[in-house]
Design a protein around this motif. Structure first.
Motif, PDB file in Angstrom:
ATOM      1  N   ARG A 166       0.824  -1.215   0.000  1.00  0.00           N
ATOM      2  CA  ARG A 166       0.000   0.000   0.000  1.00  0.00           C
ATOM      3  C   ARG A 166       0.862   1.271   0.000  1.00  0.00           C
ATOM      4  N   LYS A 179       2.799   0.235 -11.551  1.00  0.00           N
ATOM      5  CA  LYS A 179       1.805  -0.659 -12.163  1.00  0.00           C
ATOM      6  C   LYS A 179       1.889  -2.068 -11.582  1.00  0.00           C
ATOM      7  N   PRO A 225      -0.579  -2.554  -7.620  1.00  0.00           N
ATOM      8  CA  PRO A 225      -1.830  -1.864  -7.946  1.00  0.00           C
ATOM      9  C   PRO A 225      -2.590  -1.291  -6.760  1.00  0.00           C
ATOM     10  N   ARG A 226      -2.251  -1.701  -5.537  1.00  0.00           N
ATOM     11  CA  ARG A 226      -2.978  -1.187  -4.371  1.00  0.00           C
ATOM     12  C   ARG A 226      -2.218  -0.077  -3.637  1.00  0.00           C
ATOM     13  N   SER A 229      -1.093   3.410  -2.585  1.00  0.00           N
ATOM     14  CA  SER A 229      -1.762   4.716  -2.675  1.00  0.00           C
ATOM     15  C   SER A 229      -0.929   5.844  -2.090  1.00  0.00           C
ATOM     16  N   LEU A 255      -3.162   6.783 -13.564  1.00  0.00           N
ATOM     17  CA  LEU A 255      -2.851   5.948 -12.401  1.00  0.00           C
ATOM     18  C   LEU A 255      -2.810   6.791 -11.122  1.00  0.00           C
ATOM     19  N   TRP A 309      -4.421   9.784 -10.300  1.00  0.00           N
ATOM     20  CA  TRP A 309      -5.698  10.247  -9.744  1.00  0.00           C
ATOM     21  C   TRP A 309      -6.649   9.094  -9.452  1.00  0.00           C
ATOM     22  N   ARG A 310      -6.532   7.988 -10.224  1.00  0.00           N
ATOM     23  CA  ARG A 310      -7.398   6.835  -9.946  1.00  0.00           C
ATOM     24  C   ARG A 310      -7.148   6.283  -8.544  1.00  0.00           C
ATOM     25  N   ARG A 311      -5.888   6.291  -8.141  1.00  0.00           N
ATOM     26  CA  ARG A 311      -5.534   5.754  -6.822  1.00  0.00           C
ATOM     27  C   ARG A 311      -5.574   6.813  -5.725  1.00  0.00           C
ATOM     28  N   LEU A 349      -3.186   8.903  -5.344  1.00  0.00           N
ATOM     29  CA  LEU A 349      -1.808   8.753  -4.874  1.00  0.00           C
ATOM     30  C   LEU A 349      -1.336  10.010  -4.145  1.00  0.00           C
ATOM     31  N   ALA A 361      -4.738   4.183   3.830  1.00  0.00           N
ATOM     32  CA  ALA A 361      -4.899   2.876   3.170  1.00  0.00           C
ATOM     33  C   ALA A 361      -5.741   1.912   3.999  1.00  0.00           C
TER      34      ALA A 361
END
Length: 197
Positions: free
Chosen positions: A41, A118, A121-122, A124, A147, A149-151, A153, A191
């Motif tokens: 995470r 990549k 994937p988890r 953040s 990647l 904004w999707r997460r 981060l 997380a």
């Protein structure tokens, strides 16, 4: 099967193999198989301005730095599989220490960092240890890669754990470790990680 290529760590170490082939004659350390691509995470991003770990793994910079980081993780209950280390500039010249990373080296580290992310994937959060790691993390945020904004981060700026960056009185070192602990604790909370002890 070599432990570096067990299922829980193989994707990131296959990425390392690819980076080695990109620049023959350079070393790229593996990620220790105590970590896990599925459970990770938080990424510890190191400025790697020192020497490569003689054991061949990504590390905090020297034995004292590794001990500091392990102590901090233990206090927080941050289990090894929840965190993964990576170097801002993945390559080392065999037998030589990296000096201060150049803008060109940091730019060269951006695509490998994106490809590394990549494989986890988890993840953040990135805790960027040292000036170079923080610069690379800021470059990453400016790429506008989906990647990020999707997460959701988040990048945390932290002091490097080794060398002159950590030279100071015991009191100052304690303050720096407390600040670092806050960054990791916040990343854990975001997380949804509870102490693993």
């Amino acid at each position: 099967m070599e432990p570096e290529f067990a299922a829980h760590i193989a994707p990131v170490n296959q990425h390392v193999e690819f980076l080695r082939k990109l620049r023959p004659g350079f070393e790229v350390p593996y990620v220790d198989p105590i970590h896990s691509v599925d459970e990770c995470r938080i990424v510890s991003l190191f400025s790697n301005t020192g020497e490569a770990d003689p054991r061949g793994y990504v590390w905090a910079g020297d034995d004292a730095a590794a001990t500091r980081l392990l102590g901090l993780q233990y206090q927080l209950g941050l289990r090894p599989e929840w965190i993964m280390p990576w170097n801002a500039y993945p390559w080392f010249t065999p037998g030589e220490a990296n000096g201060k990373l150049t803008p060109e080296q940091l730019h060269a580290g951006l695509k490998p960092l994106l490809a590394f992310l990549k494989t986890v994937p988890r993840a953040s959060a990135i805790v960027a240890h040292g000036t170079e790691a923080n610069r690379l993390a800021q470059m990453l945020l400016k790429t506008d890669n989906p990647l990020i904004w999707r997460r959701g981060l988040k990048v945390y700026k932290a002091r490097s754990l080794h060398g002159r960056a950590f030279a100071g009185s015991k009191e100052r070192q304690t303050e720096w470790l407390i600040d670092m602990g806050r960054a990791y604790a916040d990343a854990m909370a975001r997380a949804g990680l509870k102490s693993g002890r």
